[in-house]
Design an enzyme around this catalytic site. Sequence first.
Site, PDB file in Angstrom:
ATOM      1  N   ASP A  51     -48.225 113.028  49.846  1.00  0.00           N
ATOM      2  CA  ASP A  51     -49.662 112.858  50.016  1.00  0.00           C
ATOM      3  C   ASP A  51     -50.270 112.717  48.618  1.00  0.00           C
ATOM      4  O   ASP A  51     -50.257 111.628  48.038  1.00  0.00           O
ATOM      5  CB  ASP A  51     -50.160 114.095  50.788  1.00  0.00           C
ATOM      6  CG  ASP A  51     -51.628 114.059  51.143  1.00  0.00           C
ATOM      7  OD1 ASP A  51     -52.077 113.038  51.654  1.00  0.00           O
ATOM      8  OD2 ASP A  51     -52.323 115.062  50.923  1.00  0.00           O
ATOM      9  N   LYS A 102     -48.024 108.508  52.159  1.00  0.00           N
ATOM     10  CA  LYS A 102     -49.442 108.112  52.246  1.00  0.00           C
ATOM     11  C   LYS A 102     -49.882 107.681  50.854  1.00  0.00           C
ATOM     12  O   LYS A 102     -50.540 108.452  50.152  1.00  0.00           O
ATOM     13  CB  LYS A 102     -50.299 109.312  52.692  1.00  0.00           C
ATOM     14  CG  LYS A 102     -50.185 109.673  54.139  1.00  0.00           C
ATOM     15  CD  LYS A 102     -51.360 110.509  54.629  1.00  0.00           C
ATOM     16  CE  LYS A 102     -51.221 111.962  54.298  1.00  0.00           C
ATOM     17  NZ  LYS A 102     -52.152 112.842  55.039  1.00  0.00           N
ATOM     18  N   ASP A 147     -47.397 120.085  60.359  1.00  0.00           N
ATOM     19  CA  ASP A 147     -48.282 120.991  61.079  1.00  0.00           C
ATOM     20  C   ASP A 147     -49.752 120.777  60.750  1.00  0.00           C
ATOM     21  O   ASP A 147     -50.102 120.135  59.755  1.00  0.00           O
ATOM     22  CB  ASP A 147     -47.942 122.439  60.708  1.00  0.00           C
ATOM     23  CG  ASP A 147     -48.394 122.785  59.286  1.00  0.00           C
ATOM     24  OD1 ASP A 147     -48.052 122.014  58.365  1.00  0.00           O
ATOM     25  OD2 ASP A 147     -49.102 123.783  59.101  1.00  0.00           O
TER      26      ASP A 147
HETATM   27  P1  IMP Z   1     -48.623 116.621  48.379  1.00  0.00           P
HETATM   28  O1  IMP Z   1     -50.119 116.485  48.483  1.00  0.00           O
HETATM   29  O2  IMP Z   1     -47.958 115.297  48.144  1.00  0.00           O
HETATM   30  O3  IMP Z   1     -48.250 117.650  47.367  1.00  0.00           O
HETATM   31  O4  IMP Z   1     -48.129 117.140  49.793  1.00  0.00           O
HETATM   32  C1  IMP Z   1     -48.145 118.490  50.066  1.00  0.00           C
HETATM   33  C2  IMP Z   1     -47.744 118.855  51.464  1.00  0.00           C
HETATM   34  O5  IMP Z   1     -48.896 118.736  52.267  1.00  0.00           O
HETATM   35  C3  IMP Z   1     -46.702 118.016  52.189  1.00  0.00           C
HETATM   36  O6  IMP Z   1     -45.386 118.335  51.863  1.00  0.00           O
HETATM   37  C4  IMP Z   1     -47.032 118.386  53.610  1.00  0.00           C
HETATM   38  O7  IMP Z   1     -46.377 119.591  53.977  1.00  0.00           O
HETATM   39  C5  IMP Z   1     -48.529 118.560  53.574  1.00  0.00           C
HETATM   40  N1  IMP Z   1     -49.225 117.365  54.103  1.00  0.00           N
HETATM   41  C6  IMP Z   1     -49.718 116.301  53.439  1.00  0.00           C
HETATM   42  N2  IMP Z   1     -50.281 115.409  54.269  1.00  0.00           N
HETATM   43  C7  IMP Z   1     -50.108 115.935  55.522  1.00  0.00           C
HETATM   44  C8  IMP Z   1     -50.462 115.465  56.838  1.00  0.00           C
HETATM   45  O8  IMP Z   1     -51.019 114.380  57.073  1.00  0.00           O
HETATM   46  N3  IMP Z   1     -50.122 116.312  57.861  1.00  0.00           N
HETATM   47  C9  IMP Z   1     -49.507 117.506  57.685  1.00  0.00           C
HETATM   48  N4  IMP Z   1     -49.140 117.953  56.479  1.00  0.00           N
HETATM   49  C10 IMP Z   1     -49.457 117.186  55.399  1.00  0.00           C
END
Ligand code: IMP
Length: 179
Positions: free
Chosen positions: A106, A134, A162
């Site tokens: 994300d 994403k 989740d």
């Molecule tokens: P980051 O923002 O790339 O560090 O992602 C962190 C974490 O946020 C991911 O590993 C997921 O566990 C959670 N996450 C990010 N986007 C989503 C989503 O759309 N649904 C559920 N969990 C999400």
Amino acid sequence: MIKNLSDNISKVLITEEEIKTKLKEMGEYISKEYEGKPLLLVSILKGAFIFMADLCREITIPCEIGFMCTESYYNGTVSSGNVNITLDLKRDISGYHVLIVEDIIDSGRTLSEVCKLLKTRHPLSLKVVTFLDKPDRRQVEFEADRVCFTIPDMFVVGYGLDCAEIYRNLPYVAEYREN
Ligand code: IMP
Ligand code: MG
């Protein structure tokens, strides 16, 4: 507390069938790429537990499995901004080709921190396969080596992902929207 697992699900984004087909293809790719090499799959809990379980069974070469746990989303759909590693690998990874198996990228913060840390331990190689990406949401530069599905900027649940700890057991990926 929701009553039914289908509450707040606005539409199915990726079906069980599509997931199965994609994981077969990814398993074949990994089996070829790492043939004859000591492979360690590292999954980031909790979100990637289902992806790891299904993907490793599509891999036809010997491999080991390890888990890490990070926290970045505290509740609901808003990221806290910083990443805590709450469970770390116990073993020395310097003799392994490490492949991180992640649920979703994300902001990019989780994996950029995890990769930074693991690189200091000198694995033979370090790559990332992610179930979902994403790219529109990136806050730090990060690219996975392999992506199963690229999705638009929406909050999704199911297949391990989740919202406030619910929906991980949905067998498909769906868009979450509060009614
Ligand atoms: P980051 O923002 O790339 O560090 O992602 C962190 C974490 O946020 C991911 O590993 C997921 O566990 C959670 N996450 C990010 N986007 C989503 C989503 O759309 N649904 C559920 N969990 C999400
Ligand atoms: Mg995750």
